[in-house]
Scaffold this motif. Structure first.
Motif, PDB file in Angstrom:
ATOM      1  N   LEU A 155       0.831  -1.206   0.000  1.00  0.00           N
ATOM      2  CA  LEU A 155       0.000   0.000   0.000  1.00  0.00           C
ATOM      3  C   LEU A 155       0.866   1.257   0.000  1.00  0.00           C
ATOM      4  O   LEU A 155       0.596   2.216  -0.738  1.00  0.00           O
ATOM      5  N   LEU A 156       1.906   1.275   0.820  1.00  0.00           N
ATOM      6  CA  LEU A 156       2.815   2.417   0.851  1.00  0.00           C
ATOM      7  C   LEU A 156       3.486   2.620  -0.505  1.00  0.00           C
ATOM      8  O   LEU A 156       3.711   3.758  -0.928  1.00  0.00           O
ATOM      9  N   GLY A 157       3.814   1.522  -1.177  1.00  0.00           N
ATOM     10  CA  GLY A 157       4.396   1.627  -2.511  1.00  0.00           C
ATOM     11  C   GLY A 157       3.451   2.329  -3.473  1.00  0.00           C
ATOM     12  O   GLY A 157       3.866   3.191  -4.263  1.00  0.00           O
ATOM     13  N   ARG A 158       2.190   1.968  -3.420  1.00  0.00           N
ATOM     14  CA  ARG A 158       1.199   2.626  -4.277  1.00  0.00           C
ATOM     15  C   ARG A 158       1.052   4.105  -3.917  1.00  0.00           C
ATOM     16  O   ARG A 158       0.954   4.969  -4.795  1.00  0.00           O
ATOM     17  N   LEU A 159       1.015   4.394  -2.610  1.00  0.00           N
ATOM     18  CA  LEU A 159       0.877   5.791  -2.177  1.00  0.00           C
ATOM     19  C   LEU A 159       2.073   6.627  -2.620  1.00  0.00           C
ATOM     20  O   LEU A 159       1.917   7.790  -3.022  1.00  0.00           O
ATOM     21  N   LEU A 160       3.270   6.029  -2.566  1.00  0.00           N
ATOM     22  CA  LEU A 160       4.460   6.733  -3.047  1.00  0.00           C
ATOM     23  C   LEU A 160       4.298   7.099  -4.521  1.00  0.00           C
ATOM     24  O   LEU A 160       4.652   8.204  -4.940  1.00  0.00           O
ATOM     25  N   ILE A 178       3.478  10.993  -8.819  1.00  0.00           N
ATOM     26  CA  ILE A 178       2.986  11.182 -10.184  1.00  0.00           C
ATOM     27  C   ILE A 178       2.065  12.386 -10.316  1.00  0.00           C
ATOM     28  O   ILE A 178       2.190  13.185 -11.255  1.00  0.00           O
ATOM     29  N   ILE A 179       1.129  12.583  -9.375  1.00  0.00           N
ATOM     30  CA  ILE A 179       0.153  13.676  -9.516  1.00  0.00           C
ATOM     31  C   ILE A 179       0.833  15.047  -9.514  1.00  0.00           C
ATOM     32  O   ILE A 179       0.619  15.849 -10.439  1.00  0.00           O
ATOM     33  N   PRO A 180       1.680  15.370  -8.525  1.00  0.00           N
ATOM     34  CA  PRO A 180       2.371  16.663  -8.591  1.00  0.00           C
ATOM     35  C   PRO A 180       3.306  16.763  -9.802  1.00  0.00           C
ATOM     36  O   PRO A 180       3.436  17.835 -10.400  1.00  0.00           O
ATOM     37  N   PHE A 181       3.939  15.653 -10.178  1.00  0.00           N
ATOM     38  CA  PHE A 181       4.852  15.677 -11.322  1.00  0.00           C
ATOM     39  C   PHE A 181       4.112  16.077 -12.600  1.00  0.00           C
ATOM     40  O   PHE A 181       4.576  16.933 -13.365  1.00  0.00           O
ATOM     41  N   ILE A 182       2.960  15.465 -12.826  1.00  0.00           N
ATOM     42  CA  ILE A 182       2.175  15.807 -14.022  1.00  0.00           C
ATOM     43  C   ILE A 182       1.764  17.283 -13.987  1.00  0.00           C
ATOM     44  O   ILE A 182       1.848  17.992 -14.997  1.00  0.00           O
ATOM     45  N   TYR A 183       1.349  17.748 -12.808  1.00  0.00           N
ATOM     46  CA  TYR A 183       0.943  19.156 -12.676  1.00  0.00           C
ATOM     47  C   TYR A 183       2.106  20.102 -13.011  1.00  0.00           C
ATOM     48  O   TYR A 183       1.962  21.033 -13.808  1.00  0.00           O
ATOM     49  N   PHE A 184       3.272  19.853 -12.410  1.00  0.00           N
ATOM     50  CA  PHE A 184       4.428  20.725 -12.647  1.00  0.00           C
ATOM     51  C   PHE A 184       4.919  20.624 -14.099  1.00  0.00           C
ATOM     52  O   PHE A 184       5.428  21.590 -14.665  1.00  0.00           O
TER      53      PHE A 184
END
Length: 319
Positions: free
Chosen positions: A74-79, A84-90
């Motif tokens: 689960l932690l792997g998925r959360l990482l 990914i979400i902030p990376f795509i935004y930036f």
């Protein structure tokens, strides 16, 4: 993530989830019927058949080991989501320069590769041998550490946009020490994967008051295999390579005293000395007490912070 990974390994929880589902296994079994089904599936694999079936291993025991493997995944998925979400935004809003963008793609690859290695490692313990391959364990661990170190490096680029005075020979010494530390961490994973910390639980000498116990050379044939597959040989390498790491960092600290350093450079070297001292002591007590869960996890976290210290020092002396 590294902390929970260490607990997962030391509690022998890594083989409790016998399949890999990206989405559905985010939610664990929610009722007794689902738990029984998961437990029945686990019973079809070597760890239960060859080890746990010999003990009074019940559903509650299975729930315990299941939790740690599930939590680790689960932690792997959360990482992944957190990255990914902030990376795509930036990326879309053009907030990243070319160098940072390139580094972020490397991080994206490393994160995905680390997830693949996790399953590749688990798979090795689901066939005939109820233990994961210590080679695959080492790959999984060192890739996690390198992924962290590169993440930290990218962060340091942003925190310290201006480079400090560089000393080429000193930087080369840091690079060499960094390489030796990576090798030491790999052998630490070999020790964990082979349960080699459960033998020769004396220090500074090995059993029978010997610098080099005879079992170092006789477990495997040819002799060189002892140092990568034999419990005594692997522990021997990990023991004495620790002295090399300590000696190199002491040399770094002494040589740093002869240079004109900035505050950040001096602090990075000072922290190295503190961290290697703490890690060395943790290693001794972990060995003497035959790897209890608390000390085993602390020793792994100590390696994590020591690598962080080495990364910080190398960054402060790099171009």
């Amino acid at each position: 993530m590294v902390l929970v990974g260490g607990i997962t390994r030391l509690t022998d929880s890594g083989l409790s989830m016998t399949d890999w589902h990206i989405i559905t296994e985010v939610i664990p079994p929610l009722n007794e019927q689902q738990w029984e089904a998961a437990f029945d599936e686990y019973k079809q694999f070597p760890e239960y058949q060859k080890i746990n079936s010999n003990y009074d291993f019940q559903l509650e025991d299975y729930k315990f080991i299941y939790f740690w493997e599930w939590f680790h995944r689960l932690l792997g998925r959360l990482l992944g989501v957190v990255f990914i979400i902030p990376f795509i935004y930036f990326w879309v809003t053009k907030k990243l320069d070319k160098e940072t963008l390139k580094n972020c793609f490397v991080l994206l690859f490393l994160g995905g590769f680390q997830g693949f290695l996790g399953w590749y490692m688990v798979k090795s313990g689901l066939v005939d041998n109820p233990y994961v391959s210590h080679y695959r364990l080492a790959m999984h661990l060192i890739t996690a550490f390198i992924t962290f170190a590169f993440t930290f490096w990218v962060a340091l680029n942003l925190i310290y946009p201006k480079k400090e005075p560089e000393y080429i020979s000193f930087r080369n010494l840091l690079r060499f020490t960094y390489f030796i530390l990576i090798i030491q961490i790999v052998w630490g994973a070999f020790v964990a994967g082979l349960n080699a910390g459960l033998i020769h639980n004396t220090w500074p000498l090995m059993n029978d008051g010997k610098l080099i116990h005879e079992s170092v050379f006789i477990e495997q044939q040819p002799v060189w295999r002892n140092f990568i597959e034999g419990k005594s040989g692997v522990q021997f390498i990990h023991r004495y390579l620790a002295y090399v790491v300590v000696a190199l960092i002491l040399i770094i600290w002494v040589k740093a005293k002869q240079l004109t350093l900035t505050f950040a450079q001096q602090q990075s070297v000072n922290w190295l000395l503190i961290l290697v001292g703490v890690q060395f002591v943790l290693g001794i007590f972990t060995l003497l007490y035959a790897v209890p869960l608390s000390l085993g996890v602390l020793h792994q976290i100590g390696a994590f912070f020591l690598l962080a210290g080495m990364t910080f020092s190398l960054h402060r002396f790099s171009r």
